[in-house]
Write a protein that holds these residues in place. Structure first.
Motif, short mmCIF file in Angstrom:
data_model
loop_
_atom_site.label_atom_id
_atom_site.label_comp_id
_atom_site.label_asym_id
_atom_site.label_seq_id
_atom_site.Cartn_x
_atom_site.Cartn_y
_atom_site.Cartn_z
N GLU A 77 -37.68 -12.59 18.86
CA GLU A 77 -38.67 -11.52 18.08
C GLU A 77 -38.60 -12.99 16.63
OE1 GLU A 77 -37.37 -7.95 15.69
OE2 GLU A 77 -35.32 -8.76 16.65
N GLU A 78 -37.75 -13.79 16.90
CA GLU A 78 -37.89 -14.59 15.63
C GLU A 78 -40.05 -15.54 15.99
OE1 GLU A 78 -34.82 -16.74 15.35
OE2 GLU A 78 -33.64 -15.37 14.46
N ALA A 79 -39.77 -16.18 17.39
CA ALA A 79 -41.10 -17.00 17.41
C ALA A 79 -42.47 -15.79 16.63
CB ALA A 79 -40.68 -17.48 18.91
N ASN A 80 -42.59 -14.58 17.46
CA ASN A 80 -43.05 -13.74 17.14
C ASN A 80 -43.90 -13.41 15.75
OD1 ASN A 80 -43.94 -13.23 19.87
ND2 ASN A 80 -42.64 -11.44 20.43
N LYS A 81 -42.46 -13.22 14.75
CA LYS A 81 -43.09 -12.87 13.61
C LYS A 81 -43.07 -14.33 13.17
CE LYS A 81 -38.65 -9.75 12.40
NZ LYS A 81 -37.70 -9.81 12.11
N ARG A 82 -42.46 -15.66 13.34
CA ARG A 82 -43.14 -16.86 12.97
C ARG A 82 -45.13 -17.04 13.04
NH1 ARG A 82 -38.47 -19.34 15.02
NH2 ARG A 82 -39.88 -20.27 16.61
N LEU A 83 -45.12 -16.50 13.87
CA LEU A 83 -46.64 -16.73 14.84
C LEU A 83 -47.68 -16.13 13.61
CD1 LEU A 83 -49.12 -17.74 16.84
CD2 LEU A 83 -47.77 -15.94 17.91
N GLU A 84 -46.59 -14.42 14.02
CA GLU A 84 -47.40 -13.31 12.97
C GLU A 84 -47.47 -13.35 11.46
OE1 GLU A 84 -47.09 -8.55 12.01
OE2 GLU A 84 -45.71 -9.66 12.80
N ALA A 85 -46.45 -13.91 11.01
CA ALA A 85 -46.54 -14.43 9.26
C ALA A 85 -48.11 -16.25 9.20
CB ALA A 85 -45.62 -15.53 8.85
N GLN A 86 -47.71 -16.48 10.45
CA GLN A 86 -49.25 -17.36 10.38
C GLN A 86 -50.23 -17.54 10.17
OE1 GLN A 86 -48.32 -20.17 13.78
NE2 GLN A 86 -46.25 -21.38 13.24
N PHE A 87 -50.50 -16.06 11.02
CA PHE A 87 -52.08 -15.41 11.40
C PHE A 87 -52.41 -14.85 9.96
CE2 PHE A 87 -51.96 -15.17 16.12
CZ PHE A 87 -52.64 -15.67 16.06
N LYS A 88 -51.17 -13.82 9.58
CA LYS A 88 -51.43 -13.27 7.66
C LYS A 88 -51.76 -14.31 7.21
CE LYS A 88 -50.63 -9.08 8.99
NZ LYS A 88 -50.89 -8.03 8.94
N GLU A 89 -51.04 -15.72 7.01
CA GLU A 89 -51.46 -16.56 5.43
C GLU A 89 -52.99 -16.94 6.43
OE1 GLU A 89 -49.99 -21.11 4.61
OE2 GLU A 89 -48.72 -19.52 6.16
N SER A 90 -53.12 -17.29 7.81
CA SER A 90 -55.22 -18.25 8.16
C SER A 90 -55.57 -16.84 7.60
CB SER A 90 -54.71 -18.29 9.09
OG SER A 90 -55.83 -18.68 9.62
N GLU A 91 -55.15 -15.46 7.86
CA GLU A 91 -56.20 -14.25 7.08
C GLU A 91 -56.45 -14.18 5.76
OE1 GLU A 91 -57.97 -11.85 8.42
OE2 GLU A 91 -57.65 -12.25 11.14
N GLY A 92 -55.34 -14.79 4.94
CA GLY A 92 -55.33 -14.51 3.48
C GLY A 92 -56.18 -15.87 3.12
N LYS A 93 -55.83 -17.12 3.77
CA LYS A 93 -56.84 -18.00 2.93
C LYS A 93 -57.94 -17.99 3.59
CE LYS A 93 -53.07 -21.37 3.77
NZ LYS A 93 -52.78 -22.86 4.20
N MET A 94 -58.79 -17.21 4.81
CA MET A 94 -60.47 -17.23 5.04
C MET A 94 -60.63 -16.00 4.26
SD MET A 94 -59.69 -16.25 8.95
CE MET A 94 -61.57 -16.79 9.19
N ALA A 95 -59.92 -14.80 3.62
CA ALA A 95 -60.71 -14.01 2.90
C ALA A 95 -61.10 -14.84 1.46
CB ALA A 95 -59.38 -12.36 2.98
N GLY A 96 -59.43 -15.28 1.02
CA GLY A 96 -59.84 -16.16 0.04
C GLY A 96 -61.02 -16.74 -0.21
N LEU A 97 -61.71 -17.45 1.27
CA LEU A 97 -62.85 -18.38 1.05
C LEU A 97 -63.66 -17.99 0.99
CD1 LEU A 97 -61.31 -21.23 3.84
CD2 LEU A 97 -61.55 -21.51 1.51
N ARG A 98 -63.80 -16.65 1.72
CA ARG A 98 -65.06 -16.15 1.82
C ARG A 98 -65.81 -15.39 0.39
NH1 ARG A 98 -62.40 -13.58 6.29
NH2 ARG A 98 -63.39 -14.00 8.47
N ASP A 99 -64.32 -14.79 -0.05
CA ASP A 99 -64.38 -15.20 -1.75
C ASP A 99 -64.97 -15.69 -2.86
OD1 ASP A 99 -64.30 -11.61 -1.12
OD2 ASP A 99 -61.75 -12.34 -1.60
#
Length: 254
Positions: A168-190
């Motif tokens: 469960e902790e590994a899944n949470k870490r992976l999800e957090a990395q995905f969320k962080e990557s999505e945020g960075k990509m959204a900022g770069l697109r803006d």
């Protein structure tokens, strides 16, 4: 006549100068109004972007709190199930030991009553007494085995719960990395959408592509990540030895 013509020419020039000044003032006023409108639009766009980011942060925080609450509830449920299984195994072992002890005691009492009616069977009485003692010893051994089996079951359940928590902790870490990557990509697109020069756009595009590659690597990694504890998720690995006691109803080796 010449003075009148001269006056007429001067008047016309003056009128032309006044018209030119009016035109210049009108153009300057229009430019000032356009600049003010552009500044107002920029300020409003920045405020809208800030509001959207604040809303996104609030939504993400709410989602995180809900996930933590669900994780705590699930952990409490699993712990309750584990405790119930341990208690059930303990009660069954104690009940079995008591029943066997009662059966041995009853058998011993019946044997003694039969021997008391016949003094000539003293030798057999001694043998039965020895058998009763052996029965008591067997019951003690059975009780020890049952308690040891319950302890092993508890250790196995704790190990499985630990592996589940690690996964469960590994899944949470992976999800957090995905969320962080999505945020960075959204900022770069803006930033890419508002970039003014080609060099900035190229640099932002490279950063966006790098972030997309990173996200793709995360996605591929999530598909082949080993299960908790370092063992392969399926197939190929050696099966762990079974440590369950014979006849254990909670054994998962089958």
């Amino acid at each position: 006549m010449s003075e009148q013509k001269e006056s007429s020419v001067l008047f016309s020039l003056k009128e032309l100068m006044n018209l030119e000044e009016d035109r210049i003032k009108s153009e300057e006023a229009q430019k000032a109004a356009a600049a003010a409108a552009a500044e107002k639009a920029r300020v409003e766009a920045e405020r809208a972007a800030r509001d959207a980011e604040e809303q996104r942060i609030r939504t993400e925080e709410e989602r995180r709190r809900n996930e933590e609450r669900r994780s705590r509830e699930e952990a409490a449920r699993l712990e309750a199930i584990r405790q119930a299984e341990i208690e059930k195994a303990r009660v069954e072992a104690e009940q079995k030991a008591r029943l066997e002890a009662m059966a041995a005691q009853q058998h011993h009492e019946r044997s003694l009553a039969a021997l008391q009616q016949d003094e000539s069977k003293k030798k057999l009485r001694k043998l039965l007494v020895g058998g009763a003692i052996a029965s008591v010893l067997v019951i003690g051994i059975v009780t020890v085995v049952a308690v040891d089996s319950a302890q092993k079951n508890e250790a196995r359940i704790q190990a499985e719960a630990a592996r589940a928590r690690e996964l469960e902790e590994a899944n949470k870490r992976l999800e957090a990395q995905f969320k962080e990557s999505e945020g960075k990509m959204a900022g770069l697109r803006d930033q890419l959408a508002t970039a003014k020069d080609e060099a900035t756009r190229l640099a932002l595009q490279k950063q966006l592509e790098a972030e997309q590659q990173k996200q793709e690597q995360l996605r591929r990694g999530s598909g082949g990540r080993p299960a908790a504890g370092g063992a392969p998720a399926s197939g190929g690995g050696a099966k762990a030895p079974c440590n369950c006691a014979p006849g254990d109803p909670l054994c998962s080796c089958l």
